[in-house]
Design a protein around this motif. Structure first.
Motif, short mmCIF file in Angstrom:
data_model
loop_
_atom_site.label_atom_id
_atom_site.label_comp_id
_atom_site.label_asym_id
_atom_site.label_seq_id
_atom_site.Cartn_x
_atom_site.Cartn_y
_atom_site.Cartn_z
N VAL A 189 -56.98 10.13 74.80
CA VAL A 189 -56.68 10.53 73.42
C VAL A 189 -57.45 9.59 72.51
O VAL A 189 -57.45 8.37 72.70
CB VAL A 189 -55.16 10.51 73.14
N HIS A 190 -58.16 10.16 71.54
CA HIS A 190 -59.13 9.40 70.75
C HIS A 190 -58.64 9.22 69.31
O HIS A 190 -58.13 10.16 68.70
CB HIS A 190 -60.48 10.11 70.76
N LEU A 191 -58.87 8.03 68.77
CA LEU A 191 -58.42 7.70 67.41
C LEU A 191 -59.61 7.29 66.56
O LEU A 191 -60.41 6.43 66.94
CB LEU A 191 -57.40 6.57 67.45
N ASN A 192 -59.74 7.90 65.37
CA ASN A 192 -60.77 7.53 64.41
C ASN A 192 -60.25 6.37 63.56
O ASN A 192 -59.31 6.54 62.78
CB ASN A 192 -61.12 8.73 63.53
N THR A 193 -60.86 5.21 63.71
CA THR A 193 -60.40 4.02 62.99
C THR A 193 -61.32 3.64 61.84
O THR A 193 -61.19 2.56 61.27
CB THR A 193 -60.30 2.83 63.96
N SER A 194 -62.26 4.52 61.50
CA SER A 194 -63.26 4.17 60.48
C SER A 194 -62.63 3.89 59.12
O SER A 194 -63.17 3.11 58.33
CB SER A 194 -64.29 5.30 60.34
N SER A 195 -61.50 4.51 58.82
CA SER A 195 -60.87 4.31 57.51
C SER A 195 -59.74 3.27 57.55
O SER A 195 -59.08 3.03 56.54
CB SER A 195 -60.31 5.64 56.99
N LEU A 196 -59.56 2.65 58.71
CA LEU A 196 -58.47 1.67 58.84
C LEU A 196 -58.96 0.27 58.48
O LEU A 196 -60.08 -0.12 58.81
CB LEU A 196 -57.93 1.65 60.28
N MET A 224 -49.37 6.25 68.15
CA MET A 224 -48.21 6.07 67.26
C MET A 224 -48.56 5.08 66.16
O MET A 224 -49.37 4.16 66.36
CB MET A 224 -47.00 5.55 68.05
N LYS A 225 -47.95 5.30 64.99
CA LYS A 225 -48.06 4.36 63.88
C LYS A 225 -46.66 4.02 63.40
O LYS A 225 -45.89 4.91 63.03
CB LYS A 225 -48.87 4.97 62.74
N ASP A 226 -46.34 2.75 63.45
CA ASP A 226 -45.01 2.27 63.03
C ASP A 226 -43.90 3.04 63.74
O ASP A 226 -42.89 3.43 63.12
CB ASP A 226 -44.86 2.39 61.51
N PRO A 267 -58.41 -3.94 58.80
CA PRO A 267 -57.93 -4.82 59.87
C PRO A 267 -56.41 -4.98 59.86
O PRO A 267 -55.78 -5.14 60.91
CB PRO A 267 -58.64 -6.14 59.57
N GLU A 268 -55.83 -4.93 58.67
CA GLU A 268 -54.37 -5.07 58.55
C GLU A 268 -53.67 -3.85 59.13
O GLU A 268 -52.55 -3.96 59.67
CB GLU A 268 -54.00 -5.23 57.07
N ASP A 269 -54.34 -2.65 59.07
CA ASP A 269 -53.72 -1.42 59.56
C ASP A 269 -53.59 -1.41 61.09
O ASP A 269 -52.70 -0.77 61.63
CB ASP A 269 -54.54 -0.20 59.13
N TRP A 270 -54.48 -2.09 61.76
CA TRP A 270 -54.55 -1.99 63.21
C TRP A 270 -53.23 -2.36 63.90
O TRP A 270 -52.83 -1.74 64.88
CB TRP A 270 -55.67 -2.89 63.75
N VAL A 294 -49.56 0.55 74.76
CA VAL A 294 -50.66 -0.40 74.58
C VAL A 294 -50.94 -0.54 73.08
O VAL A 294 -51.25 0.46 72.41
CB VAL A 294 -51.94 0.06 75.31
N SER A 295 -50.83 -1.73 72.55
CA SER A 295 -51.07 -1.96 71.12
C SER A 295 -52.56 -1.88 70.81
O SER A 295 -53.41 -2.24 71.64
CB SER A 295 -50.54 -3.34 70.71
N LEU A 296 -52.89 -1.39 69.62
CA LEU A 296 -54.28 -1.32 69.17
C LEU A 296 -54.72 -2.73 68.80
O LEU A 296 -54.38 -3.26 67.74
CB LEU A 296 -54.40 -0.37 67.99
N ASP A 297 -55.49 -3.33 69.69
CA ASP A 297 -55.90 -4.73 69.54
C ASP A 297 -57.37 -4.83 69.93
O ASP A 297 -57.77 -4.42 71.03
CB ASP A 297 -55.04 -5.60 70.46
N LYS A 298 -58.21 -5.36 69.03
CA LYS A 298 -59.64 -5.44 69.29
C LYS A 298 -59.96 -6.25 70.54
O LYS A 298 -60.96 -6.00 71.22
CB LYS A 298 -60.36 -6.04 68.09
N THR A 299 -59.12 -7.21 70.85
CA THR A 299 -59.38 -8.05 72.03
C THR A 299 -59.12 -7.30 73.34
O THR A 299 -59.55 -7.74 74.40
CB THR A 299 -58.50 -9.31 72.00
N LYS A 300 -58.43 -6.14 73.26
CA LYS A 300 -58.13 -5.37 74.47
C LYS A 300 -59.11 -4.22 74.71
O LYS A 300 -59.04 -3.53 75.73
CB LYS A 300 -56.72 -4.78 74.37
#
Length: 350
Positions: A256-263, A229-231, A265-268, A286-292
């Protein structure tokens, strides 16, 4: 040979038609592949295992244990069937190879059989089909009381099976015994299928440039959805959804896989992964968080800390394991063409 006994559950207790299905596969010439494999379905959902009968394995669910305790004669019948199925199928393959002048090679013999029951009208229907090396072979015609050869290779087998009176045995099993068993299994299943088991949901990434996987495992039943989900709205761009797969403990997994190459850091912070049961059983977000994120490139970091006594190496071990899909074992429980009487005097040697 690994063979499986039934673990009973179905899709919905409100269904009008119910199904008990057996899928069977025997192989020859595949040294890396089991000679006998199988799968049994109740209401078209993969079900459990005969190994608990052969090896007296403690069933995980109390309802399965209760069924075994209350149906000893039934279990003994399955035990004998499990022991004899491999020889039965291998003899068919050997006979077919001789009749077709095949001295070797790789061969596969398959069976799909079972029954259906309409709990509204009470009508039942049985079915039994065979295939050899990927081609239709034989079909049981319960209305005409005969075997139908679906290829020239099957003509000799058709005549042989009809001469030894297997049609009558099969008719009894698929029109009477199979529907009775299906009703029994469903009676035990009704409580079992109402249970809800929530999964462990993790964010995984093989490398810093790989897709980010939202992986849910250990859930039951399999009527679920997993999405990004986004927003607050479901997001599909750059998303790859995997299939729901069975684990070896009667639960399920999905990614379920998400391509984040075009995102950026603010988008995450706008993204999250949602696990959702059908109906109103609840969600996990579960929030998209690099620390997780658990990632392969964490291994080097954790290895570097081993000498310092850090416990993070154990954390890596748990994270890495999540990248390995639990092997999907589809072993076959076979319906033989010759049905035996349910009473068996021989006790299982376990």
């Amino acid at each position: 040979m690994n063979v499986f006994f039934l673990v009973f559950f179905c899709n919905s207790v409100t269904a009008v038609k119910h199904y008990l299905e057996y899928f069977s596969t025997a192989t020859s010439g595949f040294p890396e592949f089991p000679e006998m494999m199988g799968m049994a379905n109740v209401d078209r959902v993969y079900v459990g295992s005969c190994s608990m009968v052969i090896h007296r394995t403690e069933p995980r669910d109390k309802l399965i244990k209760k069924f075994i305790e209350e149906n000893a004669e039934h279990i003994r019948w399955y035990y004998v069937e499990c022991q004899e199925n491999q020889g039965f199928f291998n003899s068919i393959i050997d006979g077919l190879m001789k009749r077709t002048n095949q001295t070797g090679g790789k061969h596969v013999f398959q069976q799909y059989c079972g029954c259906e029951w309409d709990d509204e009208t009470g009508k039942t229907k049985g079915f039994d089909r065979y295939a050899y090396d990927g081609e239709d072979f034989l079909r049981l015609d319960l209305q005409k009381h005969e075997w139908t050869a679906l290829s020239e290779k099957a003509l000799v087998t058709k005549l042989s099976w009809e001469n030894d009176d297997s049609v009558k045995h099969s008719e009894y099993f698929f029109t009477i015994q199979c529907p009775d068993w299906l009703k029994t299994y469903l009676a035990y299943a009704r409580e079992y299928i109402h249970r809800t088991v929530f999964p462990s949901v993790s964010l995984l990434q093989k490398s810093s440039s790989s897709l980010i996987s939202c992986h849910a495992t250990g859930f039951f039943p399999d009527t679920v959805d997993l999405f990004w989900m986004k927003d607050g709205e479901e997001f599909h761009e750059g998303v790859e959804k995997g299939e729901i797969l069975p684990n070896d403990d009667e639960s399920f997994q999905m990614s379920v896989h998400l391509n984040t190459s075009s995102l950026t850091p603010e988008d995450w912070k706008h993204f999250s992964c949602v696990f959702q049961f059908s109906g109103s059983r609840g969600n996990i977000t579960v929030s998209l968080d690099k620390t997780k994120i658990r990632s392969n490139h964490d291994k080097n970091k954790n290895s570097a800390r081993v000498n310092t006594g850090s416990s993070s190496r154990n954390h890596w071990g748990a994270g890495a394991a999540l990248f390995l899909l639990v092997p999907i074992t589809i072993w076959i429980f076979v319906c033989k063409r010759k049905n035996k009487d349910l009473h068996v005097d021989e006790e299982p040697m376990m």
